[in-house]
Motif scaffolding. Structure first.
Motif, PDB file in Angstrom:
ATOM      1  N   LEU A   1     -10.680   4.541 -10.897  1.00 40.71           N
ATOM      2  CA  LEU A   1     -11.559   5.555 -11.429  1.00 40.71           C
ATOM      3  C   LEU A   1     -10.654   6.223 -12.566  1.00 40.71           C
ATOM      4  CD1 LEU A   1     -14.159   6.975 -11.210  1.00 40.71           C
ATOM      5  CD2 LEU A   1     -12.705   8.512  -9.629  1.00 40.71           C
ATOM      6  N   LYS A   2      -9.446   6.250 -12.326  1.00 37.20           N
ATOM      7  CA  LYS A   2      -8.765   6.959 -13.430  1.00 37.20           C
ATOM      8  C   LYS A   2      -8.656   6.120 -14.863  1.00 37.20           C
ATOM      9  CE  LYS A   2      -6.394  10.206 -13.506  1.00 37.20           C
ATOM     10  NZ  LYS A   2      -6.467  11.588 -13.877  1.00 37.20           N
TER      11      LYS A   2
ATOM     12  N   LYS B   1     -15.418  16.683 -16.057  1.00 35.63           N
ATOM     13  CA  LYS B   1     -15.457  17.777 -14.907  1.00 35.63           C
ATOM     14  C   LYS B   1     -14.793  16.656 -13.591  1.00 35.63           C
ATOM     15  CE  LYS B   1     -18.163  20.181 -11.616  1.00 35.63           C
ATOM     16  NZ  LYS B   1     -19.444  20.773 -10.986  1.00 35.63           N
ATOM     17  N   LEU B   2     -15.040  15.414 -13.669  1.00 34.81           N
ATOM     18  CA  LEU B   2     -14.753  14.648 -12.551  1.00 34.81           C
ATOM     19  C   LEU B   2     -13.267  14.575 -12.498  1.00 34.81           C
ATOM     20  CD1 LEU B   2     -14.942  12.800 -10.041  1.00 34.81           C
ATOM     21  CD2 LEU B   2     -15.563  10.988 -11.658  1.00 34.81           C
ATOM     22  N   SER B   3     -12.564  14.179 -14.007  1.00 32.30           N
ATOM     23  CA  SER B   3     -11.126  14.142 -14.150  1.00 32.30           C
ATOM     24  C   SER B   3     -10.573  15.625 -13.658  1.00 32.30           C
ATOM     25  CB  SER B   3     -10.765  14.145 -15.824  1.00 32.30           C
ATOM     26  OG  SER B   3     -11.479  12.959 -16.284  1.00 32.30           O
ATOM     27  N   ALA B   4     -11.255  16.884 -13.937  1.00 35.03           N
ATOM     28  CA  ALA B   4     -10.437  17.736 -13.265  1.00 35.03           C
ATOM     29  C   ALA B   4     -10.453  18.018 -11.710  1.00 35.03           C
ATOM     30  CB  ALA B   4     -11.398  19.084 -13.649  1.00 35.03           C
TER      31      ALA B   4
ATOM     32  N   ILE C   1     -26.218   2.905  -9.341  1.00 43.43           N
ATOM     33  CA  ILE C   1     -25.663   3.856 -10.025  1.00 43.43           C
ATOM     34  C   ILE C   1     -24.220   3.830 -10.362  1.00 43.43           C
ATOM     35  CG2 ILE C   1     -25.902   6.261 -10.749  1.00 43.43           C
ATOM     36  CD1 ILE C   1     -28.593   5.133 -10.482  1.00 43.43           C
ATOM     37  N   SER C   2     -23.940   3.595 -11.636  1.00 47.10           N
ATOM     38  CA  SER C   2     -22.463   3.628 -12.430  1.00 47.10           C
ATOM     39  C   SER C   2     -21.858   4.976 -12.050  1.00 47.10           C
ATOM     40  CB  SER C   2     -22.416   3.545 -13.766  1.00 47.10           C
ATOM     41  OG  SER C   2     -21.039   3.447 -14.198  1.00 47.10           O
ATOM     42  N   VAL C   3     -20.602   4.861 -11.513  1.00 48.70           N
ATOM     43  CA  VAL C   3     -19.703   6.132 -11.251  1.00 48.70           C
ATOM     44  C   VAL C   3     -19.411   6.791 -12.546  1.00 48.70           C
ATOM     45  CG1 VAL C   3     -17.425   4.824 -11.813  1.00 48.70           C
ATOM     46  CG2 VAL C   3     -17.661   6.830  -9.907  1.00 48.70           C
ATOM     47  N   LEU C   4     -19.827   6.290 -13.556  1.00 48.81           N
ATOM     48  CA  LEU C   4     -19.462   6.941 -14.815  1.00 48.81           C
ATOM     49  C   LEU C   4     -20.908   7.579 -15.457  1.00 48.81           C
ATOM     50  CD1 LEU C   4     -17.389   4.685 -16.887  1.00 48.81           C
ATOM     51  CD2 LEU C   4     -16.655   6.409 -15.618  1.00 48.81           C
ATOM     52  N   THR C   5     -21.947   7.601 -14.566  1.00 53.63           N
ATOM     53  CA  THR C   5     -23.182   8.410 -14.953  1.00 53.63           C
ATOM     54  C   THR C   5     -22.970   9.868 -14.411  1.00 53.63           C
ATOM     55  OG1 THR C   5     -24.428   7.737 -13.035  1.00 53.63           O
ATOM     56  CG2 THR C   5     -24.781   6.309 -14.870  1.00 53.63           C
ATOM     57  N   PRO C   6     -23.757  10.831 -14.737  1.00 53.27           N
ATOM     58  CA  PRO C   6     -23.623  12.271 -14.334  1.00 53.27           C
ATOM     59  C   PRO C   6     -23.785  12.427 -12.924  1.00 53.27           C
ATOM     60  CG  PRO C   6     -24.808  12.120 -16.444  1.00 53.27           C
ATOM     61  CD  PRO C   6     -24.524  10.803 -16.383  1.00 53.27           C
TER      62      PRO C   6
ATOM     63  N   GLY D   1     -23.337   9.562 -10.672  1.00 54.12           N
ATOM     64  CA  GLY D   1     -22.267   8.923 -10.029  1.00 54.12           C
ATOM     65  C   GLY D   1     -21.067   9.882  -9.793  1.00 54.12           C
ATOM     66  N   ALA D   2     -20.728  10.227 -11.054  1.00 57.44           N
ATOM     67  CA  ALA D   2     -19.548  11.163 -11.049  1.00 57.44           C
ATOM     68  C   ALA D   2     -19.701  12.373 -10.415  1.00 57.44           C
ATOM     69  CB  ALA D   2     -19.370  11.720 -12.742  1.00 57.44           C
ATOM     70  N   ALA D   3     -20.782  12.830 -10.182  1.00 56.84           N
ATOM     71  CA  ALA D   3     -21.216  14.298  -9.269  1.00 56.84           C
ATOM     72  C   ALA D   3     -21.031  13.866  -7.754  1.00 56.84           C
ATOM     73  CB  ALA D   3     -22.590  14.562  -9.522  1.00 56.84           C
ATOM     74  N   LEU D   4     -21.265  12.437  -7.265  1.00 57.60           N
ATOM     75  CA  LEU D   4     -21.044  12.259  -5.941  1.00 57.60           C
ATOM     76  C   LEU D   4     -19.630  11.634  -5.439  1.00 57.60           C
ATOM     77  CD1 LEU D   4     -24.736  10.403  -5.506  1.00 57.60           C
ATOM     78  CD2 LEU D   4     -23.785  13.130  -4.955  1.00 57.60           C
ATOM     79  N   PHE D   5     -18.919  11.016  -6.306  1.00 56.19           N
ATOM     80  CA  PHE D   5     -17.845  10.383  -6.022  1.00 56.19           C
ATOM     81  C   PHE D   5     -16.810  11.319  -5.375  1.00 56.19           C
ATOM     82  CE2 PHE D   5     -14.119   7.628  -6.120  1.00 56.19           C
ATOM     83  CZ  PHE D   5     -14.542   6.304  -5.962  1.00 56.19           C
ATOM     84  N   GLY D   6     -16.284  10.946  -3.811  1.00 55.71           N
ATOM     85  CA  GLY D   6     -15.402  11.673  -3.222  1.00 55.71           C
ATOM     86  C   GLY D   6     -16.098  12.685  -2.421  1.00 55.71           C
ATOM     87  N   TYR D   7     -17.148  13.120  -2.407  1.00 52.42           N
ATOM     88  CA  TYR D   7     -17.830  13.949  -1.560  1.00 52.42           C
ATOM     89  C   TYR D   7     -18.207  13.159  -0.258  1.00 52.42           C
ATOM     90  CZ  TYR D   7     -17.617  17.723  -5.033  1.00 52.42           C
ATOM     91  OH  TYR D   7     -17.388  18.673  -6.002  1.00 52.42           O
ATOM     92  N   ALA D   8     -18.671  14.304   0.577  1.00 50.45           N
ATOM     93  CA  ALA D   8     -19.080  13.380   1.818  1.00 50.45           C
ATOM     94  C   ALA D   8     -20.500  14.099   2.279  1.00 50.45           C
ATOM     95  CB  ALA D   8     -17.808  14.013   3.020  1.00 50.45           C
TER      96      ALA D   8
END
Length: 139
Positions: free
Chosen positions: A16-17, A37-40, A91-96, A98-105
């Motif tokens: 991801l990084k 935002k995801l990077s932060a 959906i790509s992890v780099l879309t808004p 995908g980025a919004a959901l990654f790492g949440y539960a």
């Protein structure tokens, strides 16, 4: 937030990084905002081994059922950018989204800036694929 901060598997964190570093130069403002935002959020993420990650955490290849306060519900699969296919719900992890959901539960509500405006999304269910061999990252 169910687990107090994002939870990410070690190899997925490295991948991801790398993806975020390469994608930071996009001209699309909504994608750029999501990447920032995801990077932060990653600076405070809990990075753990694969065998420790809870089964309800959104990660690469997860099938995620989400709903919005606007009344819609859908299931998507979060994938690498090269595997995205909107018609198939990939959906790509780099879309808004995908980025919004990654790492949440499951059970988490995520507030995020999407191209159509600021939205609140609820993660209703997370299902993991039995294996994911497209992610080969050496640490």
């Amino acid at each position: 937030m169910k687990y107090e901060r994002l939870i990410i598997e070690k190899k997925e964190y490295v991948m991801l990084k790398r993806l975020l570093n390469v994608s930071g130069h996009t001209g699309d403002e909504s994608i750029k905002t999501s990447i920032i935002k995801l990077s932060a959020e990653l600076t405070d993420a809990k990075i753990i081994d694969n065998h420790e990650i809870p089964s309800d955490v959104v990660r690469f290849n997860s099938n995620v059922t989400i709903s919005s306060s606007e009344g819609w519900e859908r299931t998507i699969q979060l994938v690498m950018p090269s595997e995205r296919n909107f018609k198939e719900g990939k959906i790509s992890v780099l879309t808004p989204m995908g980025a919004a959901l990654f790492g949440y539960a499951s059970g988490d509500e995520v507030e995020w800036q999407f191209p159509s405006g600021f939205k609140k999304i609820k993660i209703k269910q997370v299902e993991q694929e039995p294996y994911y061999n497209s992610l080969d990252v050496s640490i």
